[in-house]
Design a protein around this motif. Structure first.
Motif, PDB file in Angstrom:
ATOM      1  N   UNK A  51     -10.648  16.986  -5.384  1.00 45.83           N
ATOM      2  CA  UNK A  51     -10.317  18.343  -4.932  1.00 45.83           C
ATOM      3  C   UNK A  51      -9.286  18.378  -3.815  1.00 45.83           C
ATOM      4  N   UNK A  52      -8.919  17.231  -3.244  1.00 43.53           N
ATOM      5  CA  UNK A  52      -8.033  17.265  -2.082  1.00 43.53           C
ATOM      6  C   UNK A  52      -7.276  15.947  -1.975  1.00 43.53           C
ATOM      7  N   UNK A  53      -6.111  16.000  -1.343  1.00 43.22           N
ATOM      8  CA  UNK A  53      -5.310  14.795  -1.123  1.00 43.22           C
ATOM      9  C   UNK A  53      -4.528  14.946   0.169  1.00 43.22           C
ATOM     10  N   UNK A  54      -4.163  13.819   0.766  1.00 39.45           N
ATOM     11  CA  UNK A  54      -3.332  13.851   1.974  1.00 39.45           C
ATOM     12  C   UNK A  54      -2.607  12.537   2.148  1.00 39.45           C
ATOM     13  N   UNK A  55      -1.663  12.548   3.069  1.00 37.21           N
ATOM     14  CA  UNK A  55      -0.776  11.405   3.308  1.00 37.21           C
ATOM     15  C   UNK A  55      -1.134  10.758   4.645  1.00 37.21           C
ATOM     16  N   UNK A  56      -0.982   9.432   4.702  1.00 37.85           N
ATOM     17  CA  UNK A  56      -1.242   8.689   5.934  1.00 37.85           C
ATOM     18  C   UNK A  56       0.091   8.320   6.583  1.00 37.85           C
ATOM     19  N   UNK A  57       0.194   8.565   7.897  1.00 37.56           N
ATOM     20  CA  UNK A  57       1.391   8.164   8.640  1.00 37.56           C
ATOM     21  C   UNK A  57       0.976   7.279   9.805  1.00 37.56           C
ATOM     22  N   UNK A  58       1.673   6.152   9.979  1.00 37.33           N
ATOM     23  CA  UNK A  58       1.404   5.242  11.093  1.00 37.33           C
ATOM     24  C   UNK A  58       2.530   5.328  12.107  1.00 37.33           C
ATOM     25  N   UNK A  59       2.180   5.707  13.342  1.00 40.55           N
ATOM     26  CA  UNK A  59       3.157   5.805  14.418  1.00 40.55           C
ATOM     27  C   UNK A  59       3.559   4.387  14.841  1.00 40.55           C
ATOM     28  N   UNK A  60       4.824   4.009  14.674  1.00 33.80           N
ATOM     29  CA  UNK A  60       5.235   2.634  14.995  1.00 33.80           C
ATOM     30  C   UNK A  60       5.171   2.309  16.479  1.00 33.80           C
ATOM     31  N   UNK A  61       5.146   3.340  17.333  1.00 36.50           N
ATOM     32  CA  UNK A  61       5.152   3.092  18.771  1.00 36.50           C
ATOM     33  C   UNK A  61       3.817   2.575  19.293  1.00 36.50           C
ATOM     34  N   UNK A  62       2.717   3.008  18.688  1.00 39.86           N
ATOM     35  CA  UNK A  62       1.399   2.588  19.168  1.00 39.86           C
ATOM     36  C   UNK A  62       0.449   2.164  18.054  1.00 39.86           C
ATOM     37  N   UNK A  63       0.903   2.262  16.796  1.00 38.00           N
ATOM     38  CA  UNK A  63       0.070   1.841  15.685  1.00 38.00           C
ATOM     39  C   UNK A  63      -1.013   2.815  15.276  1.00 38.00           C
ATOM     40  N   UNK A  64      -1.076   3.980  15.917  1.00 41.87           N
ATOM     41  CA  UNK A  64      -2.092   4.968  15.585  1.00 41.87           C
ATOM     42  C   UNK A  64      -1.760   5.608  14.238  1.00 41.87           C
ATOM     43  N   UNK A  65      -2.767   5.778  13.402  1.00 39.27           N
ATOM     44  CA  UNK A  65      -2.572   6.379  12.092  1.00 39.27           C
ATOM     45  C   UNK A  65      -3.029   7.834  12.109  1.00 39.27           C
TER      46      UNK A  65
ATOM     47  N   UNK B 227       2.216   3.762  -2.968  1.00 31.09           N
ATOM     48  CA  UNK B 227       3.442   3.859  -3.767  1.00 31.09           C
ATOM     49  C   UNK B 227       4.123   2.497  -3.845  1.00 31.09           C
ATOM     50  N   UNK B 228       4.824   2.254  -4.940  1.00 27.64           N
ATOM     51  CA  UNK B 228       5.391   0.937  -5.234  1.00 27.64           C
ATOM     52  C   UNK B 228       6.503   0.510  -4.274  1.00 27.64           C
ATOM     53  N   UNK B 229       7.142   1.465  -3.592  1.00 23.49           N
ATOM     54  CA  UNK B 229       8.207   1.154  -2.645  1.00 23.49           C
ATOM     55  C   UNK B 229       7.721   1.496  -1.231  1.00 23.49           C
ATOM     56  N   UNK B 230       7.301   0.514  -0.427  1.00 26.43           N
ATOM     57  CA  UNK B 230       6.742   0.806   0.897  1.00 26.43           C
ATOM     58  C   UNK B 230       7.749   1.418   1.864  1.00 26.43           C
ATOM     59  N   UNK B 231       9.032   1.116   1.693  1.00 30.63           N
ATOM     60  CA  UNK B 231      10.048   1.685   2.587  1.00 30.63           C
ATOM     61  C   UNK B 231      10.165   3.193   2.351  1.00 30.63           C
ATOM     62  N   UNK B 232      10.256   3.580   1.095  1.00 27.18           N
ATOM     63  CA  UNK B 232      10.317   5.004   0.776  1.00 27.18           C
ATOM     64  C   UNK B 232       9.020   5.698   1.178  1.00 27.18           C
ATOM     65  N   UNK B 233       7.887   5.049   0.955  1.00 33.21           N
ATOM     66  CA  UNK B 233       6.601   5.657   1.295  1.00 33.21           C
ATOM     67  C   UNK B 233       6.510   5.939   2.792  1.00 33.21           C
ATOM     68  N   UNK B 234       6.948   4.991   3.619  1.00 36.12           N
ATOM     69  CA  UNK B 234       6.921   5.202   5.066  1.00 36.12           C
ATOM     70  C   UNK B 234       7.874   6.310   5.473  1.00 36.12           C
ATOM     71  N   UNK B 235       9.062   6.338   4.856  1.00 35.37           N
ATOM     72  CA  UNK B 235      10.031   7.405   5.166  1.00 35.37           C
ATOM     73  C   UNK B 235       9.481   8.768   4.778  1.00 35.37           C
ATOM     74  N   UNK B 236       8.783   8.829   3.646  1.00 34.36           N
ATOM     75  CA  UNK B 236       8.182  10.084   3.190  1.00 34.36           C
ATOM     76  C   UNK B 236       7.108  10.554   4.167  1.00 34.36           C
ATOM     77  N   UNK B 237       6.279   9.619   4.606  1.00 35.44           N
ATOM     78  CA  UNK B 237       5.211   9.965   5.546  1.00 35.44           C
ATOM     79  C   UNK B 237       5.784  10.430   6.877  1.00 35.44           C
ATOM     80  N   UNK B 238       6.821   9.752   7.348  1.00 40.70           N
ATOM     81  CA  UNK B 238       7.446  10.147   8.622  1.00 40.70           C
ATOM     82  C   UNK B 238       8.057  11.544   8.505  1.00 40.70           C
ATOM     83  N   UNK B 239       8.691  11.823   7.369  1.00 39.74           N
ATOM     84  CA  UNK B 239       9.272  13.145   7.168  1.00 39.74           C
ATOM     85  C   UNK B 239       8.188  14.223   7.232  1.00 39.74           C
ATOM     86  N   UNK B 240       7.112  14.027   6.499  1.00 46.96           N
ATOM     87  CA  UNK B 240       6.038  15.015   6.486  1.00 46.96           C
ATOM     88  C   UNK B 240       5.412  15.171   7.867  1.00 46.96           C
ATOM     89  N   UNK B 241       5.205  14.044   8.547  1.00 48.59           N
ATOM     90  CA  UNK B 241       4.608  14.067   9.889  1.00 48.59           C
ATOM     91  C   UNK B 241       5.501  14.825  10.862  1.00 48.59           C
TER      92      UNK B 241
END
Length: 324
Positions: A131-145, A177-191
């Motif tokens: 019923x629900x989905x969300x994205x995980x973003x990891x802050x590179x400065x402190x590692x907090x997700x 997602x199969x491309x971790x670079x794109x996945x991180x960029x996507x998460x950062x954009x949404x965040x």
């Protein structure tokens, strides 16, 4: 050899699988992964839907087996499940993984326990458990997700990922997602976009119409989709195989004030059938999955009776907050 599983064969699953304990659960997961491997770009939505139905049927078999292994014990309706992906829940790993890890850009698909969650899980034209989905973003400065998610009553929010794990949900699936670079960029954009909107005092709003036209308003699945779409310049649109609403329950569309037509939607469980998203692990509380399955049957019966004219319930009052 192409794997083909009929719904009847799933219902008649052999007793040897049930006797296999946790290995039986792993066997069922392996069958799901083999089915998912049959989903390929260019496949028709109709053919993909047939495989999605089989995947969902296998998930129900996993739930029933897990409940048996747990002694068919059931928690109270208001009891929370243990924190997800801990020893308090049953965890099944993809055979290629050694442990559960979380990365920036990962997606979580979950099942809530409310009546709205039950309706969302069952209203699409192909069956679902989520019923629900969300994205995980990891802050590179402190590692907090952080979790970035769109909620019906709050719009798009950002909060510590650990809060999601501790929320007490009974069923969560981790995808990567199969491309971790794109996945991180996507998460950062949404965040970044969500944080900027919140800071301005105008959080991004939840989508009311279910018809994706742009990203001014988004559902939970569309929020996950947005970053991948934008950061790939439109080359990656999740999910690969969308759901539809309106064919199975046309009278419900009318009751909700939606046009009487079949419309494509991005639904949380569609991520389960996107071959670009690898299932890393699954966390379940088998002392609560029975509650979800029972609610599924009740809601499906009500929706069917509505279509048959047995009941004349106006469902719009349950989802009045979805309307513009």
């Amino acid at each position: 050899m192409k794997l083909t599983i009929t719904f009847l064969s799933l219902l008649l699953i052999s007793s040897s699988v049930f006797a296999g304990g946790d290995s039986g659960l792993q066997d069922l997961m392996n069958q799901r992964l083999a089915l998912k491997a049959q989903l390929v770009p260019g496949m028709s939505q109709a053919d993909a839907a047939k495989i999605k139905i089989q995947i969902t049927a296998l998930r129900y078999q996993e739930a029933q087996l897990g409940e048996q292994l747990s002694g068919n014990q059931t928690r109270g309706l208001n009891d929370k499940s243990p924190s997800a992906f801990t020893e308090g829940q049953n965890i099944i790993l993809n055979p290629t993984e050694n442990s559960v890890t979380f990365q920036s850009g990962d997606l979580l698909v979950v099942r809530g326990q409310s009546i709205i969650s039950t309706i969302i899980a069952n209203v699409a034209d192909t069956p679902s458990q989520f019923s629900h989905s969300f994205l995980i973003y990891k802050d590179p400065s402190d590692g907090v997700m952080y979790a970035v998610e769109a909620l019906m009553d709050k719009g798009v929010i950002v909060h510590p990922f650990q809060e999601v794990l501790d929320e007490g949900m009974a069923h969560l699936v981790l995808f990567r997602y199969q491309d971790p670079v794109l996945a991180n960029a996507a998460a950062k954009y949404d965040y970044d976009r969500a944080k900027a909107a919140i800071a301005s005092g105008k959080p991004l709003q939840y989508a009311n119409s279910l018809l994706l036209t742009n990203y001014d308003r988004v559902t939970c699945a569309e929020e996950c989709r947005e970053g991948f779409d934008i950061m790939s310049n439109g080359a990656v649109k999740l999910p690969m195989f969308e759901s539809t609403i309106g064919a199975k329950f046309p009278n419900l569309m009318k009751s909700l004030g939606l046009p009487p037509m079949v419309i494509p939607v991005q639904w949380p469980y569609d991520f389960d059938s996107d071959p670009r998203l690898k299932e890393i692990a699954e966390s379940r509380d088998f002392e609560r999955t029975f509650i979800s399955r029972s609610r599924d049957q009740v809601v499906l019966s009500l929706l069917t009776w509505l279509e048959q004219g047995v009941v004349g319930q106006d469902f719009s009052k349950y989802v009045a907050h979805l309307k513009a």
